[in-house]
Design an enzyme around this catalytic site. Structure first.
Site, mmCIF file in Angstrom:
data_model
loop_
_atom_site.group_PDB
_atom_site.id
_atom_site.type_symbol
_atom_site.label_atom_id
_atom_site.label_comp_id
_atom_site.label_asym_id
_atom_site.label_seq_id
_atom_site.Cartn_x
_atom_site.Cartn_y
_atom_site.Cartn_z
ATOM 1 N N HIS A 123 38.863 34.877 47.740
ATOM 2 C CA HIS A 123 37.972 36.010 47.494
ATOM 3 C C HIS A 123 36.672 35.923 48.285
ATOM 4 O O HIS A 123 35.946 36.915 48.389
ATOM 5 C CB HIS A 123 37.612 36.101 46.007
ATOM 6 C CG HIS A 123 38.740 36.493 45.116
ATOM 7 N ND1 HIS A 123 39.532 37.592 45.348
ATOM 8 C CD2 HIS A 123 39.219 35.915 43.973
ATOM 9 C CE1 HIS A 123 40.448 37.683 44.387
ATOM 10 N NE2 HIS A 123 40.281 36.680 43.561
ATOM 11 N N ASP B 75 48.786 35.010 45.206
ATOM 12 C CA ASP B 75 47.880 35.026 44.060
ATOM 13 C C ASP B 75 47.887 36.431 43.468
ATOM 14 O O ASP B 75 47.949 37.421 44.191
ATOM 15 C CB ASP B 75 46.470 34.651 44.518
ATOM 16 C CG ASP B 75 45.494 34.439 43.383
ATOM 17 O OD1 ASP B 75 45.140 35.442 42.725
ATOM 18 O OD2 ASP B 75 45.053 33.301 43.144
ATOM 19 N N HIS C 202 45.632 38.172 42.270
ATOM 20 C CA HIS C 202 44.463 38.953 42.661
ATOM 21 C C HIS C 202 44.422 39.104 44.175
ATOM 22 O O HIS C 202 44.794 38.188 44.906
ATOM 23 C CB HIS C 202 43.183 38.285 42.152
ATOM 24 C CG HIS C 202 43.220 37.984 40.684
ATOM 25 N ND1 HIS C 202 43.352 36.696 40.192
ATOM 26 C CD2 HIS C 202 43.192 38.807 39.617
ATOM 27 C CE1 HIS C 202 43.380 36.743 38.865
ATOM 28 N NE2 HIS C 202 43.285 38.006 38.495
ATOM 29 N N ASP D 130 48.832 32.481 39.322
ATOM 30 C CA ASP D 130 48.455 33.386 38.249
ATOM 31 C C ASP D 130 49.335 34.627 38.102
ATOM 32 O O ASP D 130 49.090 35.418 37.179
ATOM 33 C CB ASP D 130 46.975 33.778 38.338
ATOM 34 C CG ASP D 130 46.488 34.015 39.746
ATOM 35 O OD1 ASP D 130 47.330 34.127 40.649
ATOM 36 O OD2 ASP D 130 45.262 34.090 39.943
#
Length: 370
Positions: A141, A178, A180, A266
């Site tokens: 991120h 991931d 996200h 995740d």
């Protein structure tokens, strides 16, 4: 077939202190103090399981070195790097948006970015066939000038830029599974035709404004940024369908010289920060799928860098399954949660999931033969 798989970790990674809070919110007001989501437990328990199962005995240990300032500046602005250093000296602060810095986090984050570089060098120098880097803090991120979502320095982006500059690689494929969206990695290569970035993520989870299938890159990089947003509830079947329909044919045309995985576990069934349904077996199949691409195009040169994953009970089994597949070593470990999952639709492909994937495929067909 067994392979020489490298494993990179350092005790310092577990000492990065994100403080406490409920999920990711700081305590105070109506929020009672609790364990922060990005705490060392998931990663330490994964490492412990590798040792307990005996799989660690089959892995080649790789010692990370800290990234230099020049390495980190391959992506990050100097002013941002200095902000991390200053916050680390103070002992606490936020480097942007939920990117907490604790005492010594600057040095640990440099070692995390350096770990990704070290793993890539070990694979490219044929010291190992492939490698898993259990680094922390995570990175995908982190923008050039802003920390986000628990991430300080963008480990994978820095490693890819290092490989381009210092190892002479022309084509690198980064797959981010991931849950996200890897917004920071996307930003790093949005106009770059030499690094293909593919993100499979839960649609509009985090960051909610990033990861649209329409975001395909700009300038010379048009078509080399591939977002495959997936609806909540997508399990093994949906992820593998996206890989078969989009990832494989695009990778076969791109012909990477190195495959990098932003390995956030995740998307698993039990993650508190997501709503996907991937099992440990699903992660094994995803790993096999991407390793087949690496075997076909770049002599198996494959590096996985740990990102997110917040179920301390289940992340160890998902990650262990990945390393089993990478190494070709099967241990006695079985997924203890498999019985609880067998009645759930993890291996069913639903029409809604197909619609999302078909939309992304249609958009990318402007650039690739799909």
């Amino acid at each position: 077939m067994t392979r020489k798989t490298g494993f990179l970790c350092d005790e310092s990674y577990f000492w990065h202190n994100t403080g406490n809070g409920a999920l990711f919110m700081p305590p105070g007001g109506w929020i009672e103090s609790d364990v922060h989501s990005e705490n060392p437990d998931t990663k330490r328990r994964f490492k412990n399981l590798l040792e307990r199962s005996g799989l660690m005995d089959h892995l080649t240990q790789i010692k990370p070195r800290p990234a230099t300032l020049d390495d980190i500046q391959l992506y990050h602005d100097y002013e941002y790097i200095e902000r991390i250093r200053e916050l680390s000296e103070i002992g606490y602060g936020d480097a942007g948006e939920n990117a907490l810095v604790g005492k010594d986090s600057y040095g640990i984050a440099k070692l995390s970015a350096g770990g990704a570089i070290t793993a890539v060098k070990a694979v490219m120098n044929d010291e190992v066939d492939n490698a898993y880097a259990l680094t922390r803090p995570p990175g995908h991120h982190a923008e050039a000038d802003l920390g986000m979502g628990f991430c300080l320095f963008n480990n994978v982006a820095i490693a890819a830029k290092y490989a381009r500059k210092h190892l002479g690689l022309e084509r690198i494929l980064i797959l981010d599974w991931d849950v996200h969206h890897g917004n920071g990695t996307e930003s790093a290569f949005y106009d770059d035709p030499n690094v293909m970035f593919i993100s499979l993520h839960q649609d509009r989870n985090y960051p909610p404004e990033r990861g649209s299938a329409e975001h395909t890159g700009t300038g010379a990089g048009s078509g080399f940024n591939i977002n495959i947003p997936l609806p909540a509830g997508t399990g093994n079947a949906g992820y593998l369908h996206a890989m078969k329909e989009i990832v494989k044919p695009v990778a076969d045309q791109f012909k990477p010289e190195l495959v990098l995985i932003s390995a956030g576990q995740d998307p698993s069934m039990f993650d508190p920060l997501a709503r996907m349904m991937v099992s440990a077996e699903g992660f094994k199949h995803m790993t096999r799928f991407m390793m087949n691409i690496a075997n076909k195009h770049c002599e198996g040169k494959f590096v996985a860098c740990h990102e997110g994953g917040y179920s301390s009970a289940y992340v160890p089994f998902c990650s262990h399954a990945i390393v089993e597949e990478m190494s070709g070593v099967k241990t006695e470990v079985e997924d203890p949660f498999a019985q609880a999952l067998h009645t759930l639709p993890t291996d069913e492909l639903y029409s809604t999931q197909k619609e999302y994937i078909n939309k992304a495929k249609e958009i990318q067909s402007k650039y690739w033969n799909l």
